[in-house]
Design a protein around this motif. Structure first.
Motif, PDB file in Angstrom:
ATOM      1  N   VAL A  32      25.065  36.735  46.955  1.00  0.00           N
ATOM      2  CA  VAL A  32      26.280  36.921  47.750  1.00  0.00           C
ATOM      3  C   VAL A  32      26.227  35.963  48.926  1.00  0.00           C
ATOM      4  O   VAL A  32      25.203  35.848  49.596  1.00  0.00           O
ATOM      5  N   ASN A  33      27.326  35.284  49.155  1.00  0.00           N
ATOM      6  CA  ASN A  33      27.473  34.422  50.322  1.00  0.00           C
ATOM      7  C   ASN A  33      28.679  34.950  51.098  1.00  0.00           C
ATOM      8  O   ASN A  33      29.791  34.945  50.573  1.00  0.00           O
ATOM      9  N   ALA A  34      28.455  35.436  52.306  1.00  0.00           N
ATOM     10  CA  ALA A  34      29.534  35.978  53.136  1.00  0.00           C
ATOM     11  C   ALA A  34      29.580  35.203  54.449  1.00  0.00           C
ATOM     12  O   ALA A  34      28.574  35.083  55.143  1.00  0.00           O
ATOM     13  N   ARG A  35      30.769  34.673  54.763  1.00  0.00           N
ATOM     14  CA  ARG A  35      30.959  33.873  55.977  1.00  0.00           C
ATOM     15  C   ARG A  35      32.093  34.458  56.809  1.00  0.00           C
ATOM     16  O   ARG A  35      33.177  34.722  56.281  1.00  0.00           O
ATOM     17  N   LEU A  36      31.825  34.604  58.109  1.00  0.00           N
ATOM     18  CA  LEU A  36      32.849  35.068  59.039  1.00  0.00           C
ATOM     19  C   LEU A  36      33.700  33.877  59.428  1.00  0.00           C
ATOM     20  O   LEU A  36      33.204  32.848  59.871  1.00  0.00           O
ATOM     21  N   SER A  37      35.007  34.017  59.235  1.00  0.00           N
ATOM     22  CA  SER A  37      35.941  32.940  59.558  1.00  0.00           C
ATOM     23  C   SER A  37      37.124  33.554  60.300  1.00  0.00           C
ATOM     24  O   SER A  37      38.058  34.066  59.681  1.00  0.00           O
ATOM     25  N   GLY A  38      37.046  33.535  61.629  1.00  0.00           N
ATOM     26  CA  GLY A  38      38.113  34.136  62.429  1.00  0.00           C
ATOM     27  C   GLY A  38      38.091  35.646  62.284  1.00  0.00           C
ATOM     28  O   GLY A  38      37.103  36.300  62.571  1.00  0.00           O
ATOM     29  N   ASP A  39      39.202  36.207  61.795  1.00  0.00           N
ATOM     30  CA  ASP A  39      39.269  37.660  61.626  1.00  0.00           C
ATOM     31  C   ASP A  39      39.120  38.084  60.164  1.00  0.00           C
ATOM     32  O   ASP A  39      39.514  39.185  59.795  1.00  0.00           O
ATOM     33  N   THR A  40      38.569  37.202  59.327  1.00  0.00           N
ATOM     34  CA  THR A  40      38.310  37.547  57.926  1.00  0.00           C
ATOM     35  C   THR A  40      36.871  37.180  57.543  1.00  0.00           C
ATOM     36  O   THR A  40      36.236  36.354  58.186  1.00  0.00           O
ATOM     37  N   ILE A  41      36.409  37.814  56.494  1.00  0.00           N
ATOM     38  CA  ILE A  41      35.101  37.510  55.913  1.00  0.00           C
ATOM     39  C   ILE A  41      35.352  36.940  54.525  1.00  0.00           C
ATOM     40  O   ILE A  41      35.960  37.600  53.688  1.00  0.00           O
ATOM     41  N   ALA A  42      34.921  35.692  54.305  1.00  0.00           N
ATOM     42  CA  ALA A  42      35.038  35.068  52.986  1.00  0.00           C
ATOM     43  C   ALA A  42      33.803  35.444  52.179  1.00  0.00           C
ATOM     44  O   ALA A  42      32.674  35.156  52.586  1.00  0.00           O
ATOM     45  N   GLY A  84      32.302  41.818  24.559  1.00  0.00           N
ATOM     46  CA  GLY A  84      31.796  42.605  23.455  1.00  0.00           C
ATOM     47  C   GLY A  84      30.959  41.803  22.478  1.00  0.00           C
ATOM     48  O   GLY A  84      30.192  42.351  21.710  1.00  0.00           O
ATOM     49  N   GLU A  85      31.100  40.514  22.498  1.00  0.00           N
ATOM     50  CA  GLU A  85      30.337  39.634  21.620  1.00  0.00           C
ATOM     51  C   GLU A  85      29.239  38.957  22.424  1.00  0.00           C
ATOM     52  O   GLU A  85      29.431  38.634  23.589  1.00  0.00           O
ATOM     53  N   PRO A  86      28.090  38.728  21.799  1.00  0.00           N
ATOM     54  CA  PRO A  86      27.070  37.941  22.502  1.00  0.00           C
ATOM     55  C   PRO A  86      27.590  36.526  22.756  1.00  0.00           C
ATOM     56  O   PRO A  86      28.374  35.994  21.982  1.00  0.00           O
ATOM     57  N   CYS A  87      27.178  35.961  23.864  1.00  0.00           N
ATOM     58  CA  CYS A  87      27.600  34.604  24.195  1.00  0.00           C
ATOM     59  C   CYS A  87      26.947  33.611  23.245  1.00  0.00           C
ATOM     60  O   CYS A  87      25.796  33.786  22.846  1.00  0.00           O
ATOM     61  N   THR A  88      27.688  32.587  22.903  1.00  0.00           N
ATOM     62  CA  THR A  88      27.088  31.488  22.147  1.00  0.00           C
ATOM     63  C   THR A  88      26.573  30.486  23.164  1.00  0.00           C
ATOM     64  O   THR A  88      27.301  30.046  24.049  1.00  0.00           O
ATOM     65  N   GLY A  89      25.318  30.160  23.062  1.00  0.00           N
ATOM     66  CA  GLY A  89      24.716  29.263  24.045  1.00  0.00           C
ATOM     67  C   GLY A  89      24.302  30.035  25.275  1.00  0.00           C
ATOM     68  O   GLY A  89      24.144  31.251  25.254  1.00  0.00           O
ATOM     69  N   PRO A  90      24.157  29.353  26.399  1.00  0.00           N
ATOM     70  CA  PRO A  90      23.727  30.034  27.619  1.00  0.00           C
ATOM     71  C   PRO A  90      24.803  30.998  28.130  1.00  0.00           C
ATOM     72  O   PRO A  90      25.996  30.729  28.000  1.00  0.00           O
ATOM     73  N   VAL A  91      24.364  32.108  28.698  1.00  0.00           N
ATOM     74  CA  VAL A  91      25.289  33.099  29.250  1.00  0.00           C
ATOM     75  C   VAL A  91      25.810  32.578  30.584  1.00  0.00           C
ATOM     76  O   VAL A  91      25.034  32.300  31.491  1.00  0.00           O
ATOM     77  N   PRO A  92      27.147  32.425  30.705  1.00  0.00           N
ATOM     78  CA  PRO A  92      27.678  31.894  31.968  1.00  0.00           C
ATOM     79  C   PRO A  92      27.653  32.944  33.075  1.00  0.00           C
ATOM     80  O   PRO A  92      27.838  34.132  32.812  1.00  0.00           O
ATOM     81  N   PRO A  93      27.432  32.526  34.318  1.00  0.00           N
ATOM     82  CA  PRO A  93      27.478  33.480  35.430  1.00  0.00           C
ATOM     83  C   PRO A  93      28.914  33.913  35.714  1.00  0.00           C
ATOM     84  O   PRO A  93      29.866  33.201  35.393  1.00  0.00           O
ATOM     85  N   VAL A  94      29.053  35.092  36.307  1.00  0.00           N
ATOM     86  CA  VAL A  94      30.352  35.621  36.707  1.00  0.00           C
ATOM     87  C   VAL A  94      30.498  35.356  38.197  1.00  0.00           C
ATOM     88  O   VAL A  94      29.623  35.703  38.981  1.00  0.00           O
ATOM     89  N   ARG A  95      31.613  34.737  38.597  1.00  0.00           N
ATOM     90  CA  ARG A  95      31.843  34.396  40.000  1.00  0.00           C
ATOM     91  C   ARG A  95      33.136  35.046  40.490  1.00  0.00           C
ATOM     92  O   ARG A  95      34.140  35.026  39.787  1.00  0.00           O
ATOM     93  N   ALA A  96      33.071  35.594  41.692  1.00  0.00           N
ATOM     94  CA  ALA A  96      34.255  36.194  42.311  1.00  0.00           C
ATOM     95  C   ALA A  96      34.311  35.762  43.769  1.00  0.00           C
ATOM     96  O   ALA A  96      33.282  35.698  44.443  1.00  0.00           O
ATOM     97  N   SER A  97      35.503  35.453  44.236  1.00  0.00           N
ATOM     98  CA  SER A  97      35.719  35.072  45.635  1.00  0.00           C
ATOM     99  C   SER A  97      36.902  35.852  46.178  1.00  0.00           C
ATOM    100  O   SER A  97      37.918  36.006  45.487  1.00  0.00           O
ATOM    101  N   LEU A  98      36.773  36.342  47.401  1.00  0.00           N
ATOM    102  CA  LEU A  98      37.875  37.022  48.047  1.00  0.00           C
ATOM    103  C   LEU A  98      37.646  37.036  49.546  1.00  0.00           C
ATOM    104  O   LEU A  98      36.547  36.712  50.014  1.00  0.00           O
ATOM    105  N   GLU A  99      38.677  37.388  50.288  1.00  0.00           N
ATOM    106  CA  GLU A  99      38.581  37.528  51.732  1.00  0.00           C
ATOM    107  C   GLU A  99      38.907  38.962  52.095  1.00  0.00           C
ATOM    108  O   GLU A  99      39.847  39.546  51.551  1.00  0.00           O
TER     109      GLU A  99
END
Length: 130
Positions: A32-42, A84-99
């Motif tokens: 997790v990367n959390a940055r304070l930017s003014g009155d929000t947290i990214a 529901g299916e196994p990934c073909t090749g390397p399993v990709p990471p899940v990324r989410a961004s919000l403020e």
């Protein structure tokens, strides 16, 4: 000089560390990367699933039902969809961004990754940086 009991304890610790490292690869790649930017947290959160392919459905401020957080912790819930299916090749990471709105007492962000049923599959905590 080490006694034989001491060496057995050290070897057991090395074996246990190897088990945790190799059995749970997401522990090395999630974060997790959390940055304070003014009155929000990214908030940028990454989860590395072990086998199945996942994608982000929604990301919102708040915690799942029944979850607890400490004082000064901002809770974020990331809802996941599994293919529901196994990934073909390397399993990709899940990324989410919000403020999320900043709070004066907030020092950290706790991200809950939940599956379609609302079950928590992974949590990750990070300090809020300025």
């Amino acid at each position: 000089m080490f006694r034989s009991l001491d060496l057995r304890v050290v070897l057991a610790g090395v074996v246990a560390l190897g088990f945790v490292t190799f059995d749970h690869p997401q522990a090395q790649l999630s974060g997790v990367n959390a940055r304070l930017s003014g009155d929000t947290i990214a908030v940028d959160a990454v989860f590395q699933p072990a086998l199945a392919c996942w994608s982000v459905d929604t990301a919102r401020e708040g915690k799942p039902e029944g979850a607890r957080t400490g004082a000064g912790t901002v809770a974020v819930t990331v809802s996941l969809d599994r293919s529901g299916e196994p990934c073909t090749g390397p399993v990709p990471p899940v990324r989410a961004s919000l403020e999320v709105p900043a709070r004066p007492d907030a020092t950290s962000v706790l991200v809950f990754f939940v599956d379609e049923t609302g079950k928590v599959v992974w949590t990750e905590k990070g300090r809020i940086r300025t």
